[in-house]
Design an enzyme around this catalytic site. Structure first.
Site, PDB file in Angstrom:
ATOM      1  N   HIS A   7       0.844  -1.192   0.000  1.00 37.01           N
ATOM      2  CA  HIS A   7       0.000   0.000   0.000  1.00 37.01           C
ATOM      3  C   HIS A   7       0.874   1.235   0.000  1.00 37.01           C
ATOM      4  CE1 HIS A   7      -3.788  -2.064   0.845  1.00 37.01           C
ATOM      5  NE2 HIS A   7      -3.071  -2.872   1.607  1.00 37.01           N
ATOM      6  N   LYS A  32      17.752 -11.251  10.012  1.00 33.98           N
ATOM      7  CA  LYS A  32      19.175 -10.916   9.978  1.00 33.98           C
ATOM      8  C   LYS A  32      19.987 -12.204   9.880  1.00 33.98           C
ATOM      9  CE  LYS A  32      18.898  -6.582  12.488  1.00 33.98           C
ATOM     10  NZ  LYS A  32      18.714  -5.808  11.307  1.00 33.98           N
ATOM     11  N   ALA A  73      11.709 -20.013  10.567  1.00 37.87           N
ATOM     12  CA  ALA A  73      10.254 -19.907  10.701  1.00 37.87           C
ATOM     13  C   ALA A  73       9.859 -18.614  11.394  1.00 37.87           C
ATOM     14  CB  ALA A  73       9.725 -21.100  11.491  1.00 37.87           C
ATOM     15  N   ARG A  98      24.305 -16.882  10.708  1.00 34.53           N
ATOM     16  CA  ARG A  98      25.338 -17.887  10.500  1.00 34.53           C
ATOM     17  C   ARG A  98      25.570 -18.131   9.008  1.00 34.53           C
ATOM     18  NH1 ARG A  98      24.158 -23.737  12.547  1.00 34.53           N
ATOM     19  NH2 ARG A  98      24.871 -24.617  10.613  1.00 34.53           N
TER      20      ARG A  98
END
Length: 106
Positions: A32, A100, A80, A103
């Site tokens: 939007h 972020k 997840a 690893r």
């Protein structure tokens, strides 16, 4: 669930081979508009479609949200429930809101 106009879907989403997509994943290629604080968001319409790319072998965990313009790199893992607001490089694990890198898999 893919959120896009059908007229732009063929040019706004690329899913390469061997991509794993968990249940409840949402992929957005538009958003939007909310540029003018004096106009209700409902009346401002949508931005143009921005390409989302899921590169070969990446794994998108359950309930991930991917926002417009993002590329998920080859063999990257998105944990997840993550919200992906920026592109993620290949061969890493990324989690969180916003997602972020935590690893490297290299």
């Amino acid at each position: 669930m893919i959120h896009a106009e059908t007229a732009t879907l063929d040019i706004s989403l690329i899913i390469e081979d061997q991509v794993l997509i968990g249940s409840g994943v949402h992929i957005y290629v538009e958003n939007h508009k909310f540029d003018d604080p004096n106009v209700p968001i409902f009346e401002q319409g949508h931005s143009g479609a921005a390409l989302v790319v899921l590169e070969k072998g990446c794994w998108i965990g359950a309930n991930v949200i991917i926002l417009p313009g993002v590329t998920i790199g080859k063999n990257a893992v998105i944990g997840a429930g993550s919200v992906v607001t920026k592109s993620i490089p290949e061969k890493v694990i990324a989690v969180g809101n916003p997602a972020k890198v935590i690893r490297s898999l290299a």
